[in-house]
Design a protein around this motif. Structure first.
Motif, PDB file in Angstrom:
ATOM      1  N   GLY A 164      49.495  14.507  61.170  1.00 19.43           N
ATOM      2  CA  GLY A 164      50.633  13.950  60.478  1.00 19.43           C
ATOM      3  C   GLY A 164      51.253  14.827  59.417  1.00 19.43           C
ATOM      4  O   GLY A 164      52.153  14.376  58.692  1.00 19.43           O
ATOM      5  N   ARG A 165      50.832  16.085  59.312  1.00 22.52           N
ATOM      6  CA  ARG A 165      51.451  16.978  58.331  1.00 22.52           C
ATOM      7  C   ARG A 165      51.518  18.387  58.895  1.00 22.52           C
ATOM      8  O   ARG A 165      50.795  18.726  59.835  1.00 22.52           O
ATOM      9  N   LEU A 166      52.413  19.210  58.306  1.00 25.50           N
ATOM     10  CA  LEU A 166      52.565  20.590  58.730  1.00 25.50           C
ATOM     11  C   LEU A 166      51.620  21.484  57.936  1.00 25.50           C
ATOM     12  O   LEU A 166      51.671  21.504  56.701  1.00 25.50           O
ATOM     13  N   VAL A 167      50.776  22.194  58.653  1.00 22.07           N
ATOM     14  CA  VAL A 167      49.818  23.107  58.014  1.00 22.07           C
ATOM     15  C   VAL A 167      50.338  24.531  58.179  1.00 22.07           C
ATOM     16  O   VAL A 167      50.547  24.984  59.305  1.00 22.07           O
ATOM     17  N   PRO A 168      50.579  25.280  57.084  1.00 21.73           N
ATOM     18  CA  PRO A 168      51.068  26.655  57.220  1.00 21.73           C
ATOM     19  C   PRO A 168      49.954  27.587  57.671  1.00 21.73           C
ATOM     20  O   PRO A 168      48.894  27.639  57.049  1.00 21.73           O
ATOM     21  N   GLU A 169      50.187  28.305  58.745  1.00 19.44           N
ATOM     22  CA  GLU A 169      49.201  29.229  59.301  1.00 19.44           C
ATOM     23  C   GLU A 169      49.845  30.587  59.554  1.00 19.44           C
ATOM     24  O   GLU A 169      51.072  30.739  59.547  1.00 19.44           O
ATOM     25  N   PHE A 170      49.006  31.575  59.789  1.00 19.62           N
ATOM     26  CA  PHE A 170      49.459  32.921  60.108  1.00 19.62           C
ATOM     27  C   PHE A 170      50.243  32.896  61.428  1.00 19.62           C
ATOM     28  O   PHE A 170      49.779  32.332  62.423  1.00 19.62           O
ATOM     29  N   ASP A 171      51.435  33.517  61.432  1.00 21.34           N
ATOM     30  CA  ASP A 171      52.303  33.523  62.610  1.00 21.34           C
ATOM     31  C   ASP A 171      52.018  34.776  63.430  1.00 21.34           C
ATOM     32  O   ASP A 171      52.559  35.859  63.163  1.00 21.34           O
ATOM     33  N   LEU A 172      51.171  34.620  64.430  1.00 22.80           N
ATOM     34  CA  LEU A 172      50.783  35.757  65.267  1.00 22.80           C
ATOM     35  C   LEU A 172      51.961  36.284  66.072  1.00 22.80           C
ATOM     36  O   LEU A 172      52.144  37.500  66.213  1.00 22.80           O
ATOM     37  N   GLU A 173      52.776  35.388  66.624  1.00 17.89           N
ATOM     38  CA  GLU A 173      53.919  35.821  67.424  1.00 17.89           C
ATOM     39  C   GLU A 173      54.903  36.640  66.591  1.00 17.89           C
ATOM     40  O   GLU A 173      55.425  37.659  67.054  1.00 17.89           O
ATOM     41  N   ALA A 174      55.164  36.194  65.361  1.00 18.52           N
ATOM     42  CA  ALA A 174      56.080  36.947  64.499  1.00 18.52           C
ATOM     43  C   ALA A 174      55.528  38.331  64.196  1.00 18.52           C
ATOM     44  O   ALA A 174      56.273  39.317  64.142  1.00 18.52           O
ATOM     45  N   ALA A 175      54.221  38.430  63.986  1.00 13.74           N
ATOM     46  CA  ALA A 175      53.610  39.732  63.709  1.00 13.74           C
ATOM     47  C   ALA A 175      53.726  40.664  64.907  1.00 13.74           C
ATOM     48  O   ALA A 175      54.003  41.864  64.757  1.00 13.74           O
ATOM     49  N   LEU A 176      53.527  40.121  66.116  1.00 14.68           N
ATOM     50  CA  LEU A 176      53.648  40.960  67.308  1.00 14.68           C
ATOM     51  C   LEU A 176      55.089  41.403  67.532  1.00 14.68           C
ATOM     52  O   LEU A 176      55.342  42.517  68.000  1.00 14.68           O
ATOM     53  N   ARG A 177      56.044  40.527  67.201  1.00 16.77           N
ATOM     54  CA  ARG A 177      57.449  40.932  67.339  1.00 16.77           C
ATOM     55  C   ARG A 177      57.831  41.971  66.291  1.00 16.77           C
ATOM     56  O   ARG A 177      58.537  42.935  66.602  1.00 16.77           O
TER      57      ARG A 177
END
Length: 898
Positions: A88-101
């Motif tokens: 029920g909530r948004l948990v901020p996590e490391f964005d692997l896809e953004a890092a690969l891009r």
């Protein structure tokens, strides 16, 4: 050979160095405890590298509100975090896809042991880092010593705290550089008191529990030992890679025995610690007894222990043997093992009557050290009963009761007829029946009933459970022991027979599956058969995804039960398994939340697809046996798919080669057959243009007639080519009408004579011939081609007869000559394309080898047949080609065409 020439660099070290060049570099800032300044040291080093002009990006850094750390973050490019919905909530996590891009040269990713929230691509951050390294991105990260998997139990004993987030030792060993960030215990406690690590209340509780001076000192020692071992490993590798000489003493080799008990994981961790202290290669081995199936819970424990050993860097092996100590020592001698680690045997009720594995190894081992890991927790030291077969269905107990009742009735009846001193054999027989049919437990139940019934009905005083004489009691006890032993032996023999039958069926099923695959012609058929077989073997839904030819995109090739699409999470796991050549999805470390488990299908030329099995909601993942079955069937399917693709490619290559051959023949025939009439036309036209005024009228007319005849010849050849093209394309348009066969024969003879045929012709139709319903222009072409063939091959002095008659409601039109005939080797192929006899007498105008093939196609389009005979009937030589056409009425013909 000199000493310098004898010294060679280690191939393994050189290969390891070459492999590191193809991936990113990993630097780990290792600390003994939180608060020693790992993140601060990482950011300080990154700032110095940024000043030197490096492309450095912060993927994720946890500052925990520390002002000094936050100040170091300023000036860096920071990737935004990705919000993942969780409870029920948004948990901020490391964005692997953004890092690969973004793909920076160096990426900072804090907290190497962090557990990602459910829904991420990988459950652990160290797995994210491994993917970044595989993409060629250098990564710096931080780690505390208590998060190392092999030290988990040690840290718990030191601090009393079980650390849940751990990193496999293999992930730590892949680091290219480990930097120790150390801080004296007193200084760290002062930082806690100043609020530089935790807030005030949290810091107070931490000092009272975890951050004790003794704890911190022990953790610092563990960190120093870990870094020292790493430095030593790097030194040895560099010496081997650079061919630096040194004393290479024989190293230790360690073996750990993994069993299905609750202490399996602890024994594995202790073995890993011992292997690290000894700098030893180590193996994890499990030995299964033939014919025994472990209960599901024990199988899960065994699989978990073996997976843990593999993640910690052990070389795992599964052995099968009835004598476990002998097999372990055989393996140890084969692998030159110097030390064996085993867990302490459980204290069961049979312990006084049997030799434990540790005792057997100590007694038999020669030159091998045995380490016995003792239990130190109630969970691992509790008393246990030996594992027994399952209780079984109620029907077995009912059968045992019926057998005992039958034995009692038979015994009572026999004692009334014959004086029997002992009827106990009847009850032994009653015990054997349920043992053979239903297993051990029903047989033991039957033994107890037999004991009671024998005592009640046949031992004085009867009809009571009292035993009057001591020897009767002894006989009764001996009977019970014998009955129980017989039931156990018979039950075990039944289980072994059942297991042998299961394995035989599995082997036969695999053989039949392999044979079935070998007969399938194409990849879709192989995929469908594989999906059905895996679903039948594992009882789970199965899907096969194959890579397409364009871009390697995966698509569902087959599924059982039928399924044409997967959800997004499952497709992501399937693509990851295909791209990386590793298992992904349910029960793995990559996208474990996906409902499918995927294995790559690898052929000789690389990966060709993936196979997936579904994990039912709330169901368990595949155990090691299920995975072995899946891998075996997948390997068979991959080989069959590769074979099917190669077969398709061979057929395509053969088709292309045949097409090329036909094209070359056609071009050669056209160029040869068109050259003569074109040369005649060109010569006549040139003569008329250059000398037209000087050429007499008669000769000029001959030249014009020659040009017309050669043009007609070219027209016939072009018509043949067009007709063959339409026949092969199935586009031949029949314009039927009533035709007079006699007129058609006469037209064929007239055309041949106009073209200068020197042979003698005769037309001999039967009287009162009916009309035929056919396409006149096409039938003229058929007859012209057959007559032209006779003119070409029969010779100038031959006689050619054209006849027509009605036989069996069919019009038979024949062309017969008395020439040399068709060679026997050519006769079966005379109606094929580009077939030409070796004894060709002249050009004849139709030398492309298509005339008879076209004639056959047109006649068959009319519903008729054409055949050749040589020699001709009633003649010593010659050829007869006969056409048979049905005498259908127009309505009947149209109905047949429809």
């Amino acid at each position: 050979m000199s000493a310098e020439e004898a010294q060679r660099a280690s191939p393994e070290a050189l290969l390891a160095a070459a492999e590191r060049e193809t991936r990113g570099k990993l630097r780990i800032f290792l600390g003994a405890a939180p608060g020693v300044g790992k993140t601060y040291a990482m950011l300080s080093a990154a700032r110095a590298a940024k000043v030197a002009g490096g492309d450095i990006v912060i993927g994720l850094v946890e500052t925990h509100g520390r002002a000094e750390t936050e100040a170091l973050v300023e000036g860096f490019e920071v990737l935004p975090r990705r919000g993942i919905a969780y409870r029920g909530r948004l948990v901020p996590e490391f964005d692997l896809e953004a890092a690969l891009r973004r793909r920076p040269r160096l990426l900072l990713v804090d907290e190497y042991a962090h557990s990602n929230v459910e829904g991420s691509r990988h459950p652990k951050r160290w797995q994210d880092v491994q993917e970044l390294l595989a993409a060629g991105i250098d990564v710096w990260t931080t780690l505390n010593i208590q998060h190392v998997e092999s030290l988990n139990d040690v840290v718990q004993r030191i601090t009393g705290v079980r650390v849940r987030e751990t990193v496999p030792d293999t992930a730590l060993q892949k680091a290219d550089e480990v930097i120790l960030v150390d801080l004296p215990s007193d200084e760290l406690i002062r930082r806690l008191a100043d609020g530089k690590v935790y807030v005030e209340d949290t810091a107070t509780r931490a000092v009272q529990s975890f951050f004790k001076p003794s704890n911190l000192t022990a953790l610092r020692e563990l960190a120093l030992r870990q870094v020292a071992a790493r430095v030593d490993s790097d030194l040895v590798e560099r010496m081997q890679g650079s061919a630096i000489g040194g004393p290479w003493a024989a190293g230790e080799r360690l073996l750990v025995c993994v069993g299905p008990d609750v202490a399996a994981e602890r024994v594995v961790r202790e073995a890993k610690r011992l292997a690290d202290l000894l700098d030893a290669t180590w193996f994890a081995v499990t030995v299964e007894r033939p014919g025994r199936i472990l209960p599901a819970r024990e199988r899960q424990r065994l699989d978990a222990g073996m997976r843990l050993a593999e993640s910690l860097g052990a070389e795992t092996h599964s052995l099968v043997a009835a004598d476990i100590p002998t097999e372990l020592l055989r393996f140890a001698r084969f692998e030159n093992v110097t030390q064996i680690v085993i867990g302490k045997a459980r204290r069961g009720w049979l312990r006084p009557f049997r030799t434990s594995l540790s005792d057997a190894l100590v007694e038999r081992a020669d030159g091998v050290s045995i380490h016995v890991i003792t239990a130190d927790s109630p969970e691992t030291s509790r008393r246990g009963w030996p594992s027994l077969p399952p209780v079984g269905p109620a029907a077995g107990y009912a059968v045992a009761a019926l057998c005992v009742a039958a034995a009692t009735l038979i015994g009572l009846a026999l004692t009334q007829l014959v004086a029997l001193p002992n009827v106990s054999m009847l009850y032994l027989l009653a015990v054997l029946v349920p043992a053979i049919r239903h297993g051990v437990w029903p047989a033991i139940f039957g033994s107890a009933l037999s004991f009671l019934a024998y005592n009640f009905f046949f031992i004085d005083p009867v009809n009571t459970f009292t035993v009057a004489r001591p020897h009767e009691l002894l006989a009764l006890v001996i009977f019970l022991i014998i009955a129980v032993l017989i039931s156990a032996i018979a039950g075990r023999a039944r289980e072994q027979t059942r297991m042998a039958a299961l394995r035989t069926r599995a082997t036969r099923r695999l053989y039949e599956f392999t044979r079935k695959l070998s007969a399938l012609p194409d990849a879709p058929s192989v995929a469908e058969a594989t999906a059905a077989e895996i679903q039948g073997a594992l009882g789970r839904s199965c899907v096969i995804l194959l890579a397409g030819t364009q871009g390697g995109e995966l698509g569902v090739a087959a599924a059982w039960p039928p399924e044409d699409r997967l959800d997004t999470a499952s497709m992501t796991a399937a693509r990851w398994a295909f791209d990386h050549g590793e298992a992904a999805g349910a029960g793995t470390g990559t996208l474990p939340s996906a409902p499918w488990f995927f294995l790559p299908l690898a052929g000789a030329g690389g990966r060709i697809g993936v196979v997936g099995v579904e994990r039912m909601p709330g169901g368990a993942a595949l155990d090691s046996e299920g995975e072995a079955v899946l891998e075996t069937l997948s390997d068979q399917a991959a080989a069959a798919l590769v074979r099917a693709r190669l077969s398709t490619e061979v057929v395509s290559a053969r088709t292309a080669a045949e097409t090329e051959r036909v094209r070359n023949i056609l071009l050669a025939s056209i160029s040869h057959d068109f050259r003569t009439p074109l040369a005649s036309i060109l010569g006549a036209a040139t003569s008329l243009i250059d000398y037209g005024g000087d050429i007499p009228e008669a000769e000029r007319r001959d030249l014009l007639n020659q040009m017309r005849e050669e043009a007609e010849h070219l027209d016939i050849m072009v018509r043949n080519l067009l007709s063959m093209t339409r026949l092969e394309a199935g586009a031949l348009d029949l314009r039927r009408d009533w035709i007079d066969v006699v007129e058609m024969l006469n037209r064929a003879v007239s055309t041949a004579r106009k073209r200068g045929a020197p042979q003698r012709f005769a037309v001999t139709p039967a009287p009162d011939l009916p009309l035929i319903f056919a396409d006149q222009s096409l039938m003229d072409q058929v007859l012209g081609n057959i007559v032209g063939n006779a003119v070409r091959y029969a010779g100038p002095g031959a006689r050619i007869v054209l006849s027509a008659t009605v036989i069996d409601a069919q019009m038979v039109i024949a062309v017969t000559d008395d020439g040399p005939g068709i060679p026997p080797e050519t006769l079966p192929h005379v109606f094929e394309k580009f077939v030409r006899a070796a004894r060709e007498a002249g050009d004849g105008g139709n030398g492309s080898g298509l005339g008879l093939a076209i004639a056959k196609g047109i006649v068959e389009a009319h519903g008729g047949t054409v055949a050749a005979r040589s020699p001709a009937p009633g003649q010593p030589r010659g050829t007869r080609i006969a056409i048979r056409l049905p005498l259908d009425t127009p309505p009947a013909m149209e109905e047949r065409e429809r």
